[in-house]
Design a protein around this motif. Sequence first.
Motif, PDB file in Angstrom:
ATOM      1  N   PRO A 256      -2.639  -3.804  13.731  1.00  0.00           N
ATOM      2  CA  PRO A 256      -1.191  -3.978  13.804  1.00  0.00           C
ATOM      3  C   PRO A 256      -0.479  -2.620  13.797  1.00  0.00           C
ATOM      4  O   PRO A 256      -1.123  -1.591  13.644  1.00  0.00           O
ATOM      5  CB  PRO A 256      -0.862  -4.774  12.551  1.00  0.00           C
ATOM      6  N   LEU A 257       0.843  -2.660  13.922  1.00  0.00           N
ATOM      7  CA  LEU A 257       1.630  -1.428  13.936  1.00  0.00           C
ATOM      8  C   LEU A 257       2.005  -0.970  12.540  1.00  0.00           C
ATOM      9  O   LEU A 257       2.867  -0.109  12.369  1.00  0.00           O
ATOM     10  CB  LEU A 257       2.906  -1.633  14.771  1.00  0.00           C
ATOM     11  N   VAL A 262       3.025   1.561   5.550  1.00  0.00           N
ATOM     12  CA  VAL A 262       3.173   2.580   6.582  1.00  0.00           C
ATOM     13  C   VAL A 262       3.397   1.915   7.934  1.00  0.00           C
ATOM     14  O   VAL A 262       2.606   1.057   8.357  1.00  0.00           O
ATOM     15  CB  VAL A 262       1.931   3.491   6.656  1.00  0.00           C
ATOM     16  N   LEU A 263       4.464   2.313   8.625  1.00  0.00           N
ATOM     17  CA  LEU A 263       4.746   1.858   9.981  1.00  0.00           C
ATOM     18  C   LEU A 263       4.456   3.001  10.957  1.00  0.00           C
ATOM     19  O   LEU A 263       4.758   4.153  10.669  1.00  0.00           O
ATOM     20  CB  LEU A 263       6.211   1.439  10.123  1.00  0.00           C
ATOM     21  N   PHE A 264       3.908   2.662  12.122  1.00  0.00           N
ATOM     22  CA  PHE A 264       3.576   3.663  13.129  1.00  0.00           C
ATOM     23  C   PHE A 264       4.509   3.506  14.321  1.00  0.00           C
ATOM     24  O   PHE A 264       4.724   2.394  14.811  1.00  0.00           O
ATOM     25  CB  PHE A 264       2.121   3.507  13.583  1.00  0.00           C
ATOM     26  N   LEU A 289      13.317  -0.204  15.993  1.00  0.00           N
ATOM     27  CA  LEU A 289      12.714  -1.433  15.468  1.00  0.00           C
ATOM     28  C   LEU A 289      12.031  -1.198  14.126  1.00  0.00           C
ATOM     29  O   LEU A 289      12.145  -2.017  13.210  1.00  0.00           O
ATOM     30  CB  LEU A 289      11.716  -1.990  16.481  1.00  0.00           C
ATOM     31  N   ALA A 290      11.319  -0.092  14.003  1.00  0.00           N
ATOM     32  CA  ALA A 290      10.663   0.218  12.727  1.00  0.00           C
ATOM     33  C   ALA A 290      11.701   0.486  11.645  1.00  0.00           C
ATOM     34  O   ALA A 290      11.545   0.071  10.492  1.00  0.00           O
ATOM     35  CB  ALA A 290       9.734   1.417  12.888  1.00  0.00           C
ATOM     36  N   ASP A 310       5.978  -5.616  14.149  1.00  0.00           N
ATOM     37  CA  ASP A 310       4.985  -5.956  15.172  1.00  0.00           C
ATOM     38  C   ASP A 310       5.511  -7.026  16.116  1.00  0.00           C
ATOM     39  O   ASP A 310       5.399  -6.901  17.338  1.00  0.00           O
ATOM     40  CB  ASP A 310       3.700  -6.461  14.504  1.00  0.00           C
ATOM     41  N   SER A 311       6.072  -8.087  15.555  1.00  0.00           N
ATOM     42  CA  SER A 311       6.532  -9.187  16.396  1.00  0.00           C
ATOM     43  C   SER A 311       7.717  -8.773  17.256  1.00  0.00           C
ATOM     44  O   SER A 311       7.812  -9.157  18.429  1.00  0.00           O
ATOM     45  CB  SER A 311       6.899 -10.395  15.524  1.00  0.00           C
TER      46      SER A 311
END
Length: 328
Positions: A256-257, A262-264, A289-290, A310-311
């Motif tokens: 996933p992202l 932690v978001l990528f 979006l993040a 992610d969605s």
Amino acid sequence: MKYDIVIIGAGPAGSLAARTAAAAGLKTLLIEKRSRIGWPVRCGEGVSPQTCQAVGVTVKPYHYVESTDFVSPGGTRIRLSTPCYLIDRAQFDQDLADHAVQHGAELWLNARATRLIPRKKGFAVAIKKDGKTLILSPKVIIAADGVESEIARMAGKPALKLSEVGTAAAVVVEGLIPEPEAMLQHYFGDPSFGYFWAFPKGHGLANIGVGWIAGKMTRVKPIDVLRQKLSTPEYKKAKILHYTSGAVPMTRRLRPLHEKNVLFVGDAARLSNPIIGDGMTPALLSGVLAGKAAVESVLADDPGFLASYDSEWSRQSSFGTTLEDMQS
């Protein structure tokens, strides 16, 4: 020092994530390992007007073009409508970082994330600045540290293979006559191998480059092919202002992202278009979006909201899907 969100990397994705979080009133820190935002330039310097409008970014374009000429290996030329701003990428990045600060984000230059530290509710992050190491425990960390993302590696994501990296060499030139009326992309052999580009920036300037998958050639480098192109009658009279080079992920995105808290985003998430190597559009989109997902998670005090990133990426980055939803 306590921060709700720490963003690592002050490129377009990181700065838009910081702007989004700070505008929502969250304590936001944006760090950049270099002393100067946006430099060195590693980009063809084109950005979609539609994308800029959708993510709320005002640009100062050098030039506006309405189409791109795509040339096949056999010489077939097709012109497609592709409205595009040609920009000063270094200034563009600086402007985005400035906007984040204007909305309340704190910006540290010459600051590097050195490790992620596992905690019960995710990761803390160690940041080295001014010879000191600080341990920060934000609720959300956003990795915007580019194709070589150290944060992705620290979070347990597999490293990119040589066959999954696109490399490029480019120059900005002046005095290109006649000045192209459209952007040019000329493919070598097949799209997976690589292509030559010439993007007119207006006022006699152009960004010219060569890029391909790193594993496709071993004895010839992009810079060699670029120099060969620059020696042809069409380009040899142009004055080279500066060279640049770079890399871009040319593979499927991370899935996933996110990893724990932690978001990528951007190249760190491997979101670039693997056909044409465009990383700007996905960087801008993923940053917003993040940022939104991080805000929702912090305000609700619920890490589960991070999965919405992610969605939303899958929904809004699909072909045929517009970005207007991001304006709300």
